[in-house]
Write a protein that holds these residues in place. Sequence first.
Motif, short mmCIF file in Angstrom:
data_model
loop_
_atom_site.label_atom_id
_atom_site.label_comp_id
_atom_site.label_asym_id
_atom_site.label_seq_id
_atom_site.Cartn_x
_atom_site.Cartn_y
_atom_site.Cartn_z
N UNK A 12 54.19 38.20 39.06
CA UNK A 12 53.92 39.43 39.09
C UNK A 12 53.50 39.95 40.61
N UNK A 13 54.33 40.08 41.44
CA UNK A 13 53.97 40.08 42.91
C UNK A 13 54.03 41.57 43.22
N UNK A 14 53.58 41.91 44.40
CA UNK A 14 53.76 43.24 44.94
C UNK A 14 54.94 43.72 45.34
N UNK A 15 55.96 42.76 45.24
CA UNK A 15 57.33 42.85 45.84
C UNK A 15 58.49 42.62 44.87
N UNK A 16 58.23 42.46 43.97
CA UNK A 16 58.98 42.22 42.74
C UNK A 16 58.52 41.18 41.79
N UNK A 17 59.26 41.28 40.28
CA UNK A 17 58.71 40.18 39.36
C UNK A 17 59.88 39.17 39.22
N UNK A 18 59.56 38.16 39.06
CA UNK A 18 60.61 36.88 38.47
C UNK A 18 59.88 36.05 37.40
N UNK A 19 60.46 36.06 36.22
CA UNK A 19 60.08 35.17 35.44
C UNK A 19 60.66 33.77 35.56
N UNK A 20 59.52 32.83 35.09
CA UNK A 20 59.71 31.35 35.42
C UNK A 20 59.31 30.60 34.16
N UNK A 21 60.56 30.05 33.65
CA UNK A 21 60.40 29.35 32.22
C UNK A 21 60.46 27.85 32.42
N UNK A 22 59.91 27.20 31.50
CA UNK A 22 59.79 25.97 31.61
C UNK A 22 58.57 25.07 31.52
N UNK A 23 57.49 25.86 32.32
CA UNK A 23 55.99 25.12 32.26
C UNK A 23 56.20 24.08 33.43
#
Lengths: 150, 320
Positions: B68-79
């Motif tokens: 959840x960055x200031x410039x956009x959100x990216x989900x990162x899955x797998x751990x």
Amino acid sequence: MQTVLDGIYVLTRKDMSTHRAIPFTVPAGARRMRISVSYDPKYNFDEEYGLALIEKSMKEQIGELIMTKGEMRACLPIDNHLSFSLDSPLGAVGTAHRGNNSQEFEISETDANGGFYPTPITAGEWTFTVSVTCIVTDEIKVSLRIEVGE
Amino acid sequence: MKFYRCELHTHTVSSDGKMTPEELVDRATECGYSAIALTDHNTVAGVKRAVDAGKKRGLTVIPGIEWTTFYGHLTVTGGGSDVLWRDITPDNIDEKIARAQSLGDVVTIAHPLRMGFPLCSGCHCVYDRAKLAGADCYEIWSHYYPNEGVVAQKQLAEWLSFLDKGCRMAAVYGYDWHNRDDVPPSYACTYVGAESADGKDVLAAIKKGATYVSVGVEADCAAIVNGREYPIGSELPAGETRIRLTCTKSEDYRSDKPAELTRFAVVTERGREEMPIRFGKTAEIITTFDKYCVVEIYGERKREEQLLAVTSAFYRGGAR
């Protein structure tokens, strides 16, 4: 509990999208940490300003208005949002990301809450970081108290 | 291979969600998902509890995080990722994506064109799109009423522009689930074509691009080239390509179910071709393409024609 940090920090609009790192020292022998953090104001109650900012931002980001004035009004008051992170001498201890402007965290080797991870309260230099996700008022005052104990 | 209903974007009290990890798992089980990914904002503090609860309920919980960055959100899955969100900048986002992928994770551009500041700062993605080109997935739909509105149309167009540039990016939906009782009647889901609902299989399938997003439509879609059938996400050999589609209504969908299908479209870098289709009937379009081929399914829902499902692409032109 022993207070290892007790301070007030002022953020302004220039701090938007920045991280404010606040270092503090943990003495030997501590087994748990309590962090009390709050900020004020949470809201900007100026409706005219809020509506104008939403409308301007929507045009810039979406390219057109996708809400009616009534829908925009339902989003008021616009608010400030800060995230809090913690780093120990051993590494990152997590992040607290939520809208509440008053939060309390308890951290030990076996338990933690609010987005933080259980971690030993190691003696040494720690950092509490305030991340300024959104600021819609001229300034925000952040009150931070960190205590450690056995 | 079977398509599993998955929700790949969820939150708990470890960030700004209202459910505990156990409550999220209970609710996801009630909603009939085969797998969910827990993607709290900038923390994995709730993952272990959610995974443990999932094992008890028979629900796959994929460890994850939402940068959840200031410039956009990216989900990162797998751990597997060790990337610290505060280290991510517009200059290094491509390196951070590659780092997470090198550790086995799947990176998804989340709700990229949603309204951001001052309503949801950071939600609107301002990263240089060239630096996002290596992401595995793109949330073409998200949140409530996912297939309706200007933002969904613009996100679909942007995703297609990534494909046109040669990117291999799966289409996914992200409910961005925060509250126990806020599952509206019109939510969508991501169907993932995997060997099983096990987390590793689901992630491997997403990486391959074996996905489609849908509101109430289950799609059996394949490409047939030289007599051989290929699933969604496949690299196709040269030759005449028949896109074959059969659709049924989802039994798990809650309400506002589609009344009937109207048409489907095959969208490629060359343009689009359309054909009528109905539930339970099989239809085919013969097409030609060099880069990508995506299927859009339309039907009547809420008394108007809507885009009800979008598949990830079939590809030509070699791996990225």
